[in-house]
Design an enzyme around this catalytic site. Structure first.
Site, PDB file in Angstrom:
ATOM      1  N   LYS A  16       0.845  -1.210   0.000  1.00  0.00           N
ATOM      2  CA  LYS A  16       0.000   0.000   0.000  1.00  0.00           C
ATOM      3  C   LYS A  16       0.878   1.257   0.000  1.00  0.00           C
ATOM      4  O   LYS A  16       0.693   2.156  -0.812  1.00  0.00           O
ATOM      5  CB  LYS A  16      -0.925   0.030   1.240  1.00  0.00           C
ATOM      6  CG  LYS A  16      -1.847  -1.156   1.362  1.00  0.00           C
ATOM      7  CD  LYS A  16      -2.765  -1.046   2.572  1.00  0.00           C
ATOM      8  CE  LYS A  16      -2.055  -1.122   3.910  1.00  0.00           C
ATOM      9  NZ  LYS A  16      -1.433  -2.425   4.218  1.00  0.00           N
ATOM     10  N   ARG A  91     -10.191   0.763   7.699  1.00  0.00           N
ATOM     11  CA  ARG A  91      -9.804  -0.610   8.020  1.00  0.00           C
ATOM     12  C   ARG A  91     -10.917  -1.364   8.727  1.00  0.00           C
ATOM     13  O   ARG A  91     -10.744  -2.525   9.089  1.00  0.00           O
ATOM     14  CB  ARG A  91      -8.620  -0.580   8.978  1.00  0.00           C
ATOM     15  CG  ARG A  91      -7.280  -0.769   8.329  1.00  0.00           C
ATOM     16  CD  ARG A  91      -6.296  -0.387   9.412  1.00  0.00           C
ATOM     17  NE  ARG A  91      -5.163  -1.222   9.451  1.00  0.00           N
ATOM     18  CZ  ARG A  91      -3.999  -0.835   8.950  1.00  0.00           C
ATOM     19  NH1 ARG A  91      -3.859   0.286   8.301  1.00  0.00           N
ATOM     20  NH2 ARG A  91      -2.960  -1.613   9.078  1.00  0.00           N
ATOM     21  N   ARG A 130      11.512  -5.433   5.463  1.00  0.00           N
ATOM     22  CA  ARG A 130      11.288  -4.007   5.170  1.00  0.00           C
ATOM     23  C   ARG A 130      12.229  -3.094   5.948  1.00  0.00           C
ATOM     24  O   ARG A 130      12.483  -3.285   7.130  1.00  0.00           O
ATOM     25  CB  ARG A 130       9.849  -3.620   5.508  1.00  0.00           C
ATOM     26  CG  ARG A 130       9.637  -2.098   5.377  1.00  0.00           C
ATOM     27  CD  ARG A 130       8.223  -1.689   5.407  1.00  0.00           C
ATOM     28  NE  ARG A 130       7.498  -2.282   6.510  1.00  0.00           N
ATOM     29  CZ  ARG A 130       6.170  -2.298   6.591  1.00  0.00           C
ATOM     30  NH1 ARG A 130       5.454  -1.770   5.611  1.00  0.00           N
ATOM     31  NH2 ARG A 130       5.571  -2.850   7.604  1.00  0.00           N
TER      32      ARG A 130
HETATM   33  P1  AP5 Z   1       0.239   0.452   8.856  1.00  0.00           P
HETATM   34  O1  AP5 Z   1       1.445   1.267   8.962  1.00  0.00           O
HETATM   35  O2  AP5 Z   1      -0.813   0.863   7.925  1.00  0.00           O
HETATM   36  O3  AP5 Z   1       0.670  -1.033   8.587  1.00  0.00           O
HETATM   37  P2  AP5 Z   1       0.009  -2.237   7.724  1.00  0.00           P
HETATM   38  O4  AP5 Z   1      -1.383  -2.093   7.289  1.00  0.00           O
HETATM   39  O5  AP5 Z   1       0.284  -3.425   8.556  1.00  0.00           O
HETATM   40  O6  AP5 Z   1       0.668  -2.157   6.378  1.00  0.00           O
HETATM   41  P3  AP5 Z   1       2.188  -1.983   6.104  1.00  0.00           P
HETATM   42  O7  AP5 Z   1       2.565  -0.550   6.176  1.00  0.00           O
HETATM   43  O8  AP5 Z   1       2.947  -2.940   6.985  1.00  0.00           O
HETATM   44  O9  AP5 Z   1       2.299  -2.551   4.618  1.00  0.00           O
HETATM   45  P4  AP5 Z   1       2.148  -1.830   3.220  1.00  0.00           P
HETATM   46  O10 AP5 Z   1       0.996  -2.463   2.520  1.00  0.00           O
HETATM   47  O11 AP5 Z   1       2.170  -0.344   3.330  1.00  0.00           O
HETATM   48  O12 AP5 Z   1       3.473  -2.354   2.503  1.00  0.00           O
HETATM   49  P5  AP5 Z   1       4.804  -1.580   2.007  1.00  0.00           P
HETATM   50  O13 AP5 Z   1       4.520  -0.805   0.778  1.00  0.00           O
HETATM   51  O14 AP5 Z   1       5.487  -0.900   3.136  1.00  0.00           O
HETATM   52  O15 AP5 Z   1      -0.426   0.317  10.309  1.00  0.00           O
HETATM   53  C1  AP5 Z   1       0.365   0.011  11.435  1.00  0.00           C
HETATM   54  C2  AP5 Z   1      -0.504  -0.067  12.685  1.00  0.00           C
HETATM   55  O16 AP5 Z   1      -1.110   1.216  12.920  1.00  0.00           O
HETATM   56  C3  AP5 Z   1      -1.679  -1.054  12.630  1.00  0.00           C
HETATM   57  O17 AP5 Z   1      -1.285  -2.358  12.988  1.00  0.00           O
HETATM   58  C4  AP5 Z   1      -2.652  -0.420  13.628  1.00  0.00           C
HETATM   59  O18 AP5 Z   1      -2.261  -0.701  14.948  1.00  0.00           O
HETATM   60  C5  AP5 Z   1      -2.455   1.071  13.391  1.00  0.00           C
HETATM   61  N1  AP5 Z   1      -3.374   1.609  12.344  1.00  0.00           N
HETATM   62  C6  AP5 Z   1      -3.019   2.178  11.150  1.00  0.00           C
HETATM   63  N2  AP5 Z   1      -4.107   2.535  10.443  1.00  0.00           N
HETATM   64  C7  AP5 Z   1      -5.179   2.197  11.206  1.00  0.00           C
HETATM   65  C8  AP5 Z   1      -6.581   2.285  11.012  1.00  0.00           C
HETATM   66  N3  AP5 Z   1      -7.109   2.794   9.867  1.00  0.00           N
HETATM   67  N4  AP5 Z   1      -7.388   1.820  11.992  1.00  0.00           N
HETATM   68  C9  AP5 Z   1      -6.894   1.321  13.148  1.00  0.00           C
HETATM   69  N5  AP5 Z   1      -5.558   1.172  13.391  1.00  0.00           N
HETATM   70  C10 AP5 Z   1      -4.717   1.613  12.422  1.00  0.00           C
HETATM   71  O19 AP5 Z   1       5.667  -2.854   1.554  1.00  0.00           O
HETATM   72  C11 AP5 Z   1       6.103  -3.835   2.489  1.00  0.00           C
HETATM   73  C12 AP5 Z   1       7.482  -4.359   2.074  1.00  0.00           C
HETATM   74  O20 AP5 Z   1       7.357  -5.087   0.860  1.00  0.00           O
HETATM   75  C13 AP5 Z   1       8.537  -3.268   1.798  1.00  0.00           C
HETATM   76  O21 AP5 Z   1       9.794  -3.722   2.220  1.00  0.00           O
HETATM   77  C14 AP5 Z   1       8.504  -3.101   0.264  1.00  0.00           C
HETATM   78  O22 AP5 Z   1       9.753  -2.678  -0.258  1.00  0.00           O
HETATM   79  C15 AP5 Z   1       8.148  -4.509  -0.185  1.00  0.00           C
HETATM   80  N6  AP5 Z   1       7.342  -4.526  -1.413  1.00  0.00           N
HETATM   81  C16 AP5 Z   1       6.288  -3.716  -1.704  1.00  0.00           C
HETATM   82  N7  AP5 Z   1       5.757  -4.035  -2.911  1.00  0.00           N
HETATM   83  C17 AP5 Z   1       6.491  -5.090  -3.367  1.00  0.00           C
HETATM   84  C18 AP5 Z   1       6.436  -5.872  -4.568  1.00  0.00           C
HETATM   85  N8  AP5 Z   1       5.508  -5.635  -5.520  1.00  0.00           N
HETATM   86  N9  AP5 Z   1       7.333  -6.869  -4.718  1.00  0.00           N
HETATM   87  C19 AP5 Z   1       8.280  -7.110  -3.745  1.00  0.00           C
HETATM   88  N10 AP5 Z   1       8.390  -6.402  -2.609  1.00  0.00           N
HETATM   89  C20 AP5 Z   1       7.498  -5.396  -2.409  1.00  0.00           C
HETATM   90 MG    MG Z   2       2.321   1.045   4.930  1.00  0.00          MG
END
Ligand code: AP5
Ligand code: MG
Length: 218
Positions: A16, A91, A130
């Site tokens: 995302k 969410r 990451r």
């Molecule tokens: P948040 O920070 O939103 O974490 P998440 O939803 O768990 O999502 P991530 O940020 O971990 O993943 P992402 O999809 O952004 O992936 P990214 O691009 O970084 O939320 C954290 C916490 O905050 C929650 O647990 C909750 O407690 C709270 N919170 C936040 N919003 C909330 C809400 N609305 N309601 C309630 N609580 C909330 O990519 C991940 C990795 O994969 C990176 O290393 C990247 O380089 C790699 N990557 C990305 N795309 C690819 C690809 N196509 N191929 C290979 N590698 C890839």
């Molecule tokens: Mg994120």
């Protein structure tokens, strides 16, 4: 792009943040990540940060009224007038209804929802690998997209950090919260007819190209 609000939906590690950054830069609109806002509040030990810290460390969702308040305040800033991207919000169904009401009150149409789908087996590796730049927020991955110099951002030399919630036990809890509370949003938005399924298993630049092509015509 006609939609005023773009929503990035997807499991933890789906990409995302990676894709929202590309789209935000391309269209010159802000990327609003509730996770980033909450992490910043935790770091600065504000009242919000202190209230959210335990939930985030446990991999659980922060209460709806807290995150809805954050978003309401953020989208009323002037840089959101041309439109905005919500990354990791909504969410829960309650948050989705809040977005609908907020957009209706502003006289905007329905949001366009991009659901990034990635095989569950890949998510753990993506999150464990990451690293994020402490200065510009650029996202790297030690397995899939490593920086040129270990621990250092290619763009500005900033130190790369590993997120505290990117450990196996917390990741499992985050995935559980996703399945229980967030996945039902896919049906909710499919019902509204504004959901695009995005194959998140491809290379990041390939996904971004497809998304930008689609959004330029949407
Ligand atoms: P948040 O920070 O939103 O974490 P998440 O939803 O768990 O999502 P991530 O940020 O971990 O993943 P992402 O999809 O952004 O992936 P990214 O691009 O970084 O939320 C954290 C916490 O905050 C929650 O647990 C909750 O407690 C709270 N919170 C936040 N919003 C909330 C809400 N609305 N309601 C309630 N609580 C909330 O990519 C991940 C990795 O994969 C990176 O290393 C990247 O380089 C790699 N990557 C990305 N795309 C690819 C690809 N196509 N191929 C290979 N590698 C890839
Ligand atoms: Mg994120």
């Amino acid at each position: 792009m006609r939609a005023h609000a773009l929503i990035f939906l997807g499991a933890p590690g789906a990409g995302k943040g990676t894709q929202a950054r590309e789209v935000a830069t391309h269209f010159g609109i802000p990327q609003i990540s509730t996770g980033d806002i909450l992490r910043d509040a935790v770091k600065r030990e504000t009242k919000l940060g202190l209230a959210a810290k335990a939930k985030m460390e446990a991999g659980e969702l922060v209460p709806d009224e807290v995150v809805c308040g954050i978003v309401e305040e953020r989208v009323s800033e002037p840089d959101c007038r041309k439109g905005f991207i919500l990354d990791g919000f909504p969410r829960t169904i309650a948050q989705a209804k809040f977005v609908d009401q907020m957009l209706a009150a502003k006289g905007r149409g329905k949001p366009l929802v991009l659901d990034i789908d990635v095989g569950e087996d890949l998510l753990l590796k993506r999150l464990m690998g990451r690293q994020t730049c402490s200065v510009c927020g650029e996202i790297y991955n030690t397995y899939f997209n490593p920086p040129k110099v270990e621990g250092i951002c290619d763009k500005d030399g900033g130190k790369l950090l590993h997120r505290a919630d990117d450990n196996e036990a917390t990741i499992r809890q985050r995935l559980e919260a996703y399945h229980q509370q967030t996945q039902p949003l896919i049906e909710y938005y499919r019902g509204q007819g504004a959901l695009l399924a995005v194959d998140g298993n491809k290379e990041p630049h390939e996904i971004a190209k497809g998304l930008l092509d689609y959004l330029s015509r949407a």
